[in-house]
Design an enzyme around this catalytic site. Structure first.
Site: not given
Ligand code: NAD
Length: 484
Positions: A181, A256, A290, A386
């Protein structure tokens, strides 16, 4: 998609059981170019029904051809896939640059890394084996490393190709069938990769891709009873929700979740060598990494010199569209720009040591000025949270004990680096700092697909990359035979 980038797949479709199909509910989501803010197309909005179909397809692959494919043949398929990725590196880079907004050179490095993951895991597929264990007289005992079965992969938007490479690569090498996904903000290279996997001869159903919203497709995948392992990369809050959903099915999860990674610079450090690492690790991919190094800890004797030299680099940073291939591109979305701007506002009490002028940028793009704050205390919000933007803080320290206390003084523990010529200090700090990876006189070691990666504390748990990931994607069975 508009203009420059031509696609070899339909972004408004899912790949399920080897077929490109429109989502069951027929939905789409808008696709934006972060460099301009313009809508450039539409992607599939998969929902729970598509996840059900993808999990069933993966299970059928495990029960069928894929489950019977020998390890060496799995490896050959992955290596062929690596070659196909390699042949399309420039096209994949162009797609990713437009989708994520990252400068072309950085997108190209991600595509090269994706090919390298396929090479590494392709080569490793038939090198993983169990052991025999000496036991009581009359027994022969051995262990088998078996795939979990169907694995779920929830991937963020910041490094889609690298994260797919490290998680799907290791899962396929060990014989799992995957449901991927990708993020709603950047899913194109996931689909491009899946199309190439089909071309490489990966059996139908071994890799299924369902783009869609986290709250719909993502939530359905993490709660699905047909999944036997979930690998998640993203935010802490979503990671915790994924883990809670998986816990209801007693499914193991690799998380992660990012960090607040420090680089610790001592008075005897070679600053000429350190400088490019200090700045690049903060601004790469517009700070949306990250393992970004968002905290620079420096011994007070070198503080003024380090701040001045970093500030000079910041002033010279060039910000522009992904296709302009400068130092820094836009952020991924208007939402992310809002988050980063909010953090910059929280730094209004701090000294801005370095910040470039932004010039000639497309009006609708999601740009923010990279910012270096100096003289920051370890407990300031900008030194704790972060930010996920091109923002670094410089924190002075007086001795080794204080450096360790500040380095360990956040909720995170992903990556750290130590800059010193003192060998004993290098060894002491490598042990004392809480992190999944510690670098000595470098940062990131060029990405290293061979190097196990993951965090402690709120940075998550479990390890991806290297051989260690293959242990994570298998379950160990002990067989004890009594033969007298
Ligand atoms: P997120 O964690 O919400 O999204 C990451 C993935 O999880 C996406 O594919 C998203 O569709 C999916 N997702 C979202 N809600 C979900 C749920 N309830 N159940 C299962 N999957 C779900 O991150 P974001 O909103 O895109 O970004 C927000 C913050 O997250 C950023 O500001 C940053 O701090 C952090 N982030 C960290 C990383 C990393 O590599 N560690 C990557 C992206 C974002």
């Amino acid at each position: 998609m508009k203009d420059t980038v031509s696609l070899w797949f339909d972004p408004a479709k899912c790949l399920i059981a080897g077929e490109w199909i429109a989502p069951a509910q027929g939905g789409t989501l808008p696709l934006y170019d972060p460099s301009t803010g313009e809508q450039i197309g539409e992607i599939a909005r998969g929902t729970a029904a598509d996840i059900d179909a993808a999990v069933a397809a993966a299970q059928a692959a495990r029960d069928g051809v894929w489950g019977r494919t020998p390890a060496a043949e799995r490896g050959r398929i992955l290596m062929r896939l690596g070659k196909l990725v390699e042949a399309r590196v420039d096209e994949l880079a162009a797609i990713e640059a437009q989708d994520v907004g990252k400068p072309l050179k950085q997108a190209r490095a991600d595509a090269v890394a994706l090919a390298r993951y396929m090479e590494f895991y392709g080569g490793a597929a038939d090198k993983l084996h169990g052991e025999t264990i000496p036991y009581l007289d009359g027994y022969t005992v051995y262990t088998l490393r078996e795939p979990h079965g169907v694995t779920g992969h929830i991937v963020p938007w910041n490094y889609p190709m690298q994260i797919i490479g490290r998680s799907v690569g290791a899962a396929l090498a060990t014989g799992n069938a995957c449901v991927l996904k990708p993020a709603e903000d950047a899913c194109l290279t996931a689909l491009a990769f899946a199309a190439l996997a089909k071309e490489a001869g990966l059996p139908d159903g071994a890799l299924n891709v369902v783009p869609g919203l986290g709250s719909e497709a993502g939530a359905a995948l993490s709660a699905h009873p047909g999944i036997q392992h979930i690998s998640f990369t993203g935010s802490v809050a979503t990671g915790a929700a994924v883990q809670a959903a998986a816990a209801a099915n007693v499914v193991p999860v690799t998380l992660e979740l990012g960090g607040k990674s420090p680089q610790v610079v001592f008075g005897d450090a070679d600053l000429d060598a350190a400088l490019p690492f200090l700045v690049n690790a903060g601004i790469q991919n517009c700070g949306q990494t990250c393992s970004a190094s968002s905290r620079i800890l420096v011994e007070r004797s070198r503080y003024d010199e380090l701040v001045a030299r970093m500030a000079e680099r910041y002033a010279g940073l060039r910000v522009g569209r992904a296709v302009d291939d400068l130092d820094v591109g836009p952020l991924i979305s208007a939402k992310q720009r809002g988050i980063v701007s909010g953090f910059l506002d929280q730094g209004s009490d701090l000294e801005v040591a370095g910040r470039p002028e932004l010039r000639d940028l497309p009006e609708g793009g999601y740009y923010v000025a990279p910012t270096l704050f100096a003289g920051v205390k370890g407990d300031h919000a900008l030194a704790q949270k972060e930010i996920f933007g091109p923002v670094q803080v410089v924190i002075p320290f007086d001795d080794e004990a204080e450096a360790v206390a500040i380095a360990n003084g956040t909720d995170y523990g992903l990556v750290a680096s130590i800059w010193t010529q003192n060998g004993a200090r290098q060894m002491r700090l490598a042990k004392a700092i809480r992190a999944g990876q510690v670098f000595i006189n470098n940062y990131g070691a060029g990405g290293g697909v061979e190097l196990p990666f993951g965090g402690v504390g709120k940075s998550g748990h479990g390890r991806e990359k290297g051989f260690e990931a293959m242990y994570g994607f298998t379950s160990l069975k002990t067989v004890a035979a009594f033969h007298g």
